[in-house]
Design a protein around this motif. Structure first.
Motif, PDB file in Angstrom:
ATOM      1  N   UNK A   1       0.844  -1.191   0.000  1.00 44.61           N
ATOM      2  CA  UNK A   1       0.000   0.000   0.000  1.00 44.61           C
ATOM      3  C   UNK A   1       0.881   1.244   0.000  1.00 44.61           C
ATOM      4  N   UNK A   2       0.594   2.116  -0.951  1.00 41.63           N
ATOM      5  CA  UNK A   2       1.374   3.338  -1.122  1.00 41.63           C
ATOM      6  C   UNK A   2       0.472   4.559  -0.943  1.00 41.63           C
ATOM      7  N   UNK A   3       0.979   5.512  -0.175  1.00 45.78           N
ATOM      8  CA  UNK A   3       0.298   6.786   0.008  1.00 45.78           C
ATOM      9  C   UNK A   3       1.054   7.847  -0.791  1.00 45.78           C
ATOM     10  N   UNK A   4       0.339   8.834  -1.291  1.00 46.26           N
ATOM     11  CA  UNK A   4       0.988   9.919  -2.021  1.00 46.26           C
ATOM     12  C   UNK A   4       0.278  11.229  -1.726  1.00 46.26           C
ATOM     13  N   UNK A   5       1.030  12.321  -1.844  1.00 45.36           N
ATOM     14  CA  UNK A   5       0.416  13.647  -1.794  1.00 45.36           C
ATOM     15  C   UNK A   5       0.862  14.419  -3.025  1.00 45.36           C
ATOM     16  N   UNK A   6       0.031  15.353  -3.428  1.00 47.00           N
ATOM     17  CA  UNK A   6       0.221  16.041  -4.707  1.00 47.00           C
ATOM     18  C   UNK A   6       0.616  17.492  -4.515  1.00 47.00           C
ATOM     19  N   UNK A   7       1.734  17.850  -5.130  1.00 47.12           N
ATOM     20  CA  UNK A   7       2.116  19.250  -5.207  1.00 47.12           C
ATOM     21  C   UNK A   7       1.525  19.795  -6.493  1.00 47.12           C
ATOM     22  N   UNK A   8       0.558  20.717  -6.367  1.00 48.32           N
ATOM     23  CA  UNK A   8      -0.235  21.145  -7.514  1.00 48.32           C
ATOM     24  C   UNK A   8       0.580  21.951  -8.539  1.00 48.32           C
ATOM     25  N   UNK A   9       1.472  22.800  -8.073  1.00 48.50           N
ATOM     26  CA  UNK A   9       2.135  23.686  -9.039  1.00 48.50           C
ATOM     27  C   UNK A   9       3.111  22.950  -9.955  1.00 48.50           C
ATOM     28  N   UNK A  10       3.539  21.763  -9.549  1.00 49.41           N
ATOM     29  CA  UNK A  10       4.433  20.966 -10.406  1.00 49.41           C
ATOM     30  C   UNK A  10       3.777  19.659 -10.862  1.00 49.41           C
ATOM     31  N   UNK A  11       2.511  19.459 -10.483  1.00 55.61           N
ATOM     32  CA  UNK A  11       1.813  18.213 -10.856  1.00 55.61           C
ATOM     33  C   UNK A  11       2.593  16.978 -10.430  1.00 55.61           C
ATOM     34  N   UNK A  12       3.244  17.059  -9.284  1.00 54.61           N
ATOM     35  CA  UNK A  12       4.087  15.957  -8.830  1.00 54.61           C
ATOM     36  C   UNK A  12       3.445  15.253  -7.650  1.00 54.61           C
ATOM     37  N   UNK A  13       3.270  13.935  -7.774  1.00 52.24           N
ATOM     38  CA  UNK A  13       2.836  13.141  -6.630  1.00 52.24           C
ATOM     39  C   UNK A  13       4.082  12.643  -5.903  1.00 52.24           C
ATOM     40  N   UNK A  14       4.099  12.851  -4.600  1.00 51.59           N
ATOM     41  CA  UNK A  14       5.190  12.382  -3.751  1.00 51.59           C
ATOM     42  C   UNK A  14       4.686  11.170  -2.967  1.00 51.59           C
ATOM     43  N   UNK A  15       5.423  10.083  -3.090  1.00 53.93           N
ATOM     44  CA  UNK A  15       5.002   8.828  -2.484  1.00 53.93           C
ATOM     45  C   UNK A  15       5.752   8.543  -1.192  1.00 53.93           C
ATOM     46  N   UNK A  16       5.048   7.883  -0.281  1.00 56.81           N
ATOM     47  CA  UNK A  16       5.704   7.310   0.880  1.00 56.81           C
ATOM     48  C   UNK A  16       6.416   6.023   0.498  1.00 56.81           C
ATOM     49  N   UNK A  17       7.113   5.404   1.455  1.00 51.76           N
ATOM     50  CA  UNK A  17       7.885   4.195   1.163  1.00 51.76           C
ATOM     51  C   UNK A  17       7.036   2.936   1.039  1.00 51.76           C
ATOM     52  N   UNK A  18       5.772   3.016   1.426  1.00 51.70           N
ATOM     53  CA  UNK A  18       4.896   1.861   1.298  1.00 51.70           C
ATOM     54  C   UNK A  18       4.773   1.045   2.570  1.00 51.70           C
ATOM     55  N   UNK A  19       3.642   0.383   2.705  1.00 55.76           N
ATOM     56  CA  UNK A  19       3.408  -0.592   3.767  1.00 55.76           C
ATOM     57  C   UNK A  19       3.078  -1.920   3.116  1.00 55.76           C
ATOM     58  N   UNK A  20       3.895  -2.925   3.423  1.00 57.26           N
ATOM     59  CA  UNK A  20       3.589  -4.260   2.889  1.00 57.26           C
ATOM     60  C   UNK A  20       2.710  -4.968   3.899  1.00 57.26           C
ATOM     61  N   UNK A  21       1.467  -5.175   3.540  1.00 56.33           N
ATOM     62  CA  UNK A  21       0.472  -5.796   4.412  1.00 56.33           C
ATOM     63  C   UNK A  21       0.266  -7.247   4.004  1.00 56.33           C
ATOM     64  N   UNK A  22       0.367  -8.123   4.974  1.00 58.56           N
ATOM     65  CA  UNK A  22       0.059  -9.536   4.772  1.00 58.56           C
ATOM     66  C   UNK A  22      -1.130  -9.888   5.639  1.00 58.56           C
ATOM     67  N   UNK A  23      -2.172 -10.458   5.022  1.00 57.76           N
ATOM     68  CA  UNK A  23      -3.355 -10.881   5.768  1.00 57.76           C
ATOM     69  C   UNK A  23      -3.393 -12.410   5.745  1.00 57.76           C
ATOM     70  N   UNK A  24      -3.324 -12.990   6.944  1.00 59.06           N
ATOM     71  CA  UNK A  24      -3.262 -14.455   7.048  1.00 59.06           C
ATOM     72  C   UNK A  24      -4.639 -15.053   7.333  1.00 59.06           C
TER      73      UNK A  24
END
Lengths: 112, 112
Positions: B89-112
């Motif tokens: 799972x990846x989260x991102x936020x958007x800088x509008x003036x450059x149209x750039x999405x900045x991503x977090x490092x991710x969460x690897x979720x395992x559901x057993x």
């Protein structure tokens, strides 16, 4: 109509060679086409982007070629280096929104 | 530099558990996103928020909900985790003036 089709799924290139990744889309309302680069264990990061009013954009060794009539765009990496080994995603923005549709990704390996 | 952080890098949960994934950005961005990344499928948008308390469904919202009580924080909630929600799972936020999405490092979720 909302898809972005990316090929190849994986690519092996020799150091110094040219890496080429292709994407195609159907929806003519897309208005912005970025490429994101993702290294293992990291989130994707914007590499280069193009808008449909130009046919080419170059930043250092990275070039986007855009063919509006064919609804295709591609990333060219000149003089590929082992440090370019990563997963590359093309994307397209739905016009009048801030939402991106991503391609399925290309795993690039540059061999020394 | 924009920083997007995610609460966990790895998470293991049991089927039926309620799961919270947290994302925080430090650049006062209005737009934030939750994606899941699966091999061969690329990044798919789950939910999108364009302001505090405002949210919009993405392409695959089923089984998920979100919360945005403060501008800097966007939470993804799995009400009753299932094995098919095992993913990155990846989260991102958007800088509008450059149209750039900045991503977090991710969460690897395992559901057993």
């Amino acid at each position: 109509q909302q898809q972005v089709k990316q090929s190849p799924q994986s690519l092996i290139v020799q150091k110094g060679g040219i890496s080429i990744i292709n994407c195609a889309y159907e929806n003519t309302a897309f208005d912005y086409f970025p490429w994101y680069q993702q290294f293992p264990g990291k989130g994707p990061a914007l590499l280069i982007a193009i808008r449909p009013d130009v046919s080419e954009k170059k930043e250092g060794r990275f070039t986007i070629s855009f063919n509006k009539s064919a609804k295709q765009f591609s990333l060219h990496i000149m003089d590929s280096q082992p440090g370019d080994s990563a997963t590359y995603f093309c994307a397209a923005r739905r016009g009048a929104t801030n939402k991106l549709i991503f391609g399925t990704g290309t795993l690039l390996a540059v061999q020394p | 530099d924009v920083k997007v952080t995610q609460s966990s890098r790895y998470l293991v949960k049991r089927t039926g558990e309620k799961v919270f994934l947290e994302c925080v950005q430090d650049m006062d961005h209005e737009n934030m996103f939750w994606y899941r990344q699966d091999p061969g499928l690329g990044l798919r948008l789950i939910y999108f928020s364009y302001d505090v308390k405002m949210k919009e469904k993405g392409d695959i919202p089923e089984g998920y909900s979100v919360s945005r009580e403060k501008k800097e924080r966007f939470s993804l909630i799995l009400e009753s985790a299932s094995t098919n929600q095992t993913s990155m799972y990846l989260c991102a936020s958007l800088r509008l003036d450059t149209d750039t999405q900045y991503f977090g490092p991710g969460t690897r979720l395992t559901v057993l």
